[in-house]
Motif scaffolding. Sequence first.
Motif, short mmCIF file in Angstrom:
data_model
loop_
_atom_site.label_atom_id
_atom_site.label_comp_id
_atom_site.label_asym_id
_atom_site.label_seq_id
_atom_site.Cartn_x
_atom_site.Cartn_y
_atom_site.Cartn_z
N GLN A 1 73.16 40.69 79.25
CA GLN A 1 73.13 41.26 80.58
C GLN A 1 73.12 42.78 80.50
N LEU A 2 72.69 43.41 81.59
CA LEU A 2 72.82 44.85 81.74
C LEU A 2 74.23 45.18 82.21
N PHE A 3 74.71 46.36 81.84
CA PHE A 3 76.09 46.72 82.19
C PHE A 3 76.22 48.23 82.32
N SER A 4 76.93 48.66 83.36
CA SER A 4 77.23 50.08 83.53
C SER A 4 78.70 50.23 83.89
N SER A 5 79.48 50.80 82.99
CA SER A 5 80.89 51.06 83.28
C SER A 5 81.02 52.07 84.41
N THR B 1 89.12 28.51 86.53
CA THR B 1 90.02 29.45 87.18
C THR B 1 89.54 30.88 86.98
N ARG B 2 89.47 31.62 88.07
CA ARG B 2 89.12 33.02 87.97
C ARG B 2 90.33 33.81 87.50
N LEU B 3 90.21 34.44 86.36
CA LEU B 3 91.32 35.21 85.81
C LEU B 3 91.34 36.62 86.39
N ASN B 4 92.51 37.17 86.49
CA ASN B 4 92.70 38.50 87.08
C ASN B 4 92.81 39.53 85.96
N TYR B 5 91.68 40.13 85.58
CA TYR B 5 91.66 41.01 84.41
C TYR B 5 92.40 42.33 84.62
N PRO B 6 92.55 42.82 85.85
CA PRO B 6 93.39 44.01 86.01
C PRO B 6 94.86 43.80 85.62
N THR B 7 95.27 42.56 85.39
CA THR B 7 96.64 42.31 84.91
C THR B 7 96.76 42.52 83.41
N ALA B 8 95.68 42.85 82.73
CA ALA B 8 95.70 42.98 81.27
C ALA B 8 96.74 44.01 80.83
N ARG B 9 97.48 43.64 79.79
CA ARG B 9 98.52 44.51 79.26
C ARG B 9 98.45 44.53 77.73
N PHE B 10 98.74 45.68 77.16
CA PHE B 10 98.73 45.82 75.70
C PHE B 10 99.81 44.96 75.06
N ILE B 11 99.44 44.26 73.97
CA ILE B 11 100.42 43.47 73.21
C ILE B 11 100.77 44.16 71.91
N ILE B 12 99.76 44.38 71.05
CA ILE B 12 100.02 44.90 69.71
C ILE B 12 98.72 45.40 69.10
N SER B 13 98.84 46.32 68.14
CA SER B 13 97.73 46.76 67.30
C SER B 13 97.97 46.26 65.88
N GLY C 1 81.39 46.67 68.95
CA GLY C 1 80.21 47.51 69.17
C GLY C 1 80.31 48.77 68.35
N ARG C 2 79.17 49.42 68.19
CA ARG C 2 79.19 50.73 67.54
C ARG C 2 80.08 51.67 68.33
N SER C 3 80.60 52.66 67.64
CA SER C 3 81.62 53.52 68.24
C SER C 3 81.11 54.30 69.45
N ASN C 4 79.81 54.43 69.60
CA ASN C 4 79.27 55.17 70.74
C ASN C 4 78.59 54.24 71.75
N ALA C 5 78.94 52.95 71.72
CA ALA C 5 78.28 51.99 72.62
C ALA C 5 79.00 51.84 73.96
N GLY C 6 80.15 52.48 74.12
CA GLY C 6 80.87 52.40 75.39
C GLY C 6 81.81 51.22 75.50
N LYS C 7 82.34 50.77 74.36
CA LYS C 7 83.20 49.59 74.34
C LYS C 7 84.50 49.81 75.13
N SER C 8 85.20 50.89 74.85
CA SER C 8 86.45 51.15 75.55
C SER C 8 86.22 51.32 77.05
N SER C 9 85.15 51.99 77.42
CA SER C 9 84.84 52.18 78.84
C SER C 9 84.57 50.85 79.52
N ALA C 10 83.92 49.93 78.81
CA ALA C 10 83.63 48.61 79.39
C ALA C 10 84.92 47.82 79.61
N GLN D 1 91.38 49.65 84.80
CA GLN D 1 92.40 50.57 84.32
C GLN D 1 91.71 51.73 83.61
N THR D 2 92.30 52.89 83.69
CA THR D 2 91.63 54.07 83.15
C THR D 2 91.88 54.28 81.67
#
Length: 220
Positions: free
Chosen positions: A186-190, A10-22, A41-50, A57-58
Amino acid sequence: MTTPHNSLVTRLNYPTARFIISAPTLALCPDDTGAEVAFAGRSNAGKSSAINALTQQTALARTSKTPGRTQLINFFSVMNDESRRLVDLPGYGYAKVPESVKLEWQKHLAEYLRNRFSLRGLVLLMDVRHPLTEFDQMMLNYADQRAMPVHILLTKSDKLKKGPASAALQKVRSRLKEWEDLVSVQLFSSLKRDGVDTLSQKLDQWLHTPVQPEQDQPSA
């Protein structure tokens, strides 16, 4: 070795992602059931942007001008189903914090990766220009101890021309050849959204069928 995408998954719809808890520790994480995939990832690897590119979502995963500020394990549901989760692990290795704090982060990361039953796979982000740092090797070793699959995103690929980017990809694959049964790359560009579909297909495979602990027990 990369597993082909199964059309029956099943293809999941990732734009439906919602915060649960920290959660600051493993003990305060959501119940260890269902299936989740962690991003590290290291803090400057672009994890949040990915994560934001994946979910279209922004600000789902908070990007910070102070890398490494986030010290919590952040959980997000997919398709309003809290049994399928994306997990944003604390960035590591760049923050200007005391060494004791870094060691505490490392302890919680190790505990989560080694003991979280519902963890199906690890997305490990590396800057394509500086891959396989000491931190990256540490994370690969944690995964290897559990025989847990890892999908590597070589981020910021838009910073390189096509030839050098492809060469970097092949170099990382070659260096990780001993782990090819568990590790894909894989290669990736946010910024340009390059590689988002490949990433989402990998996540679909990992999050497809949540396994409950009791199902792992052999039949009497």
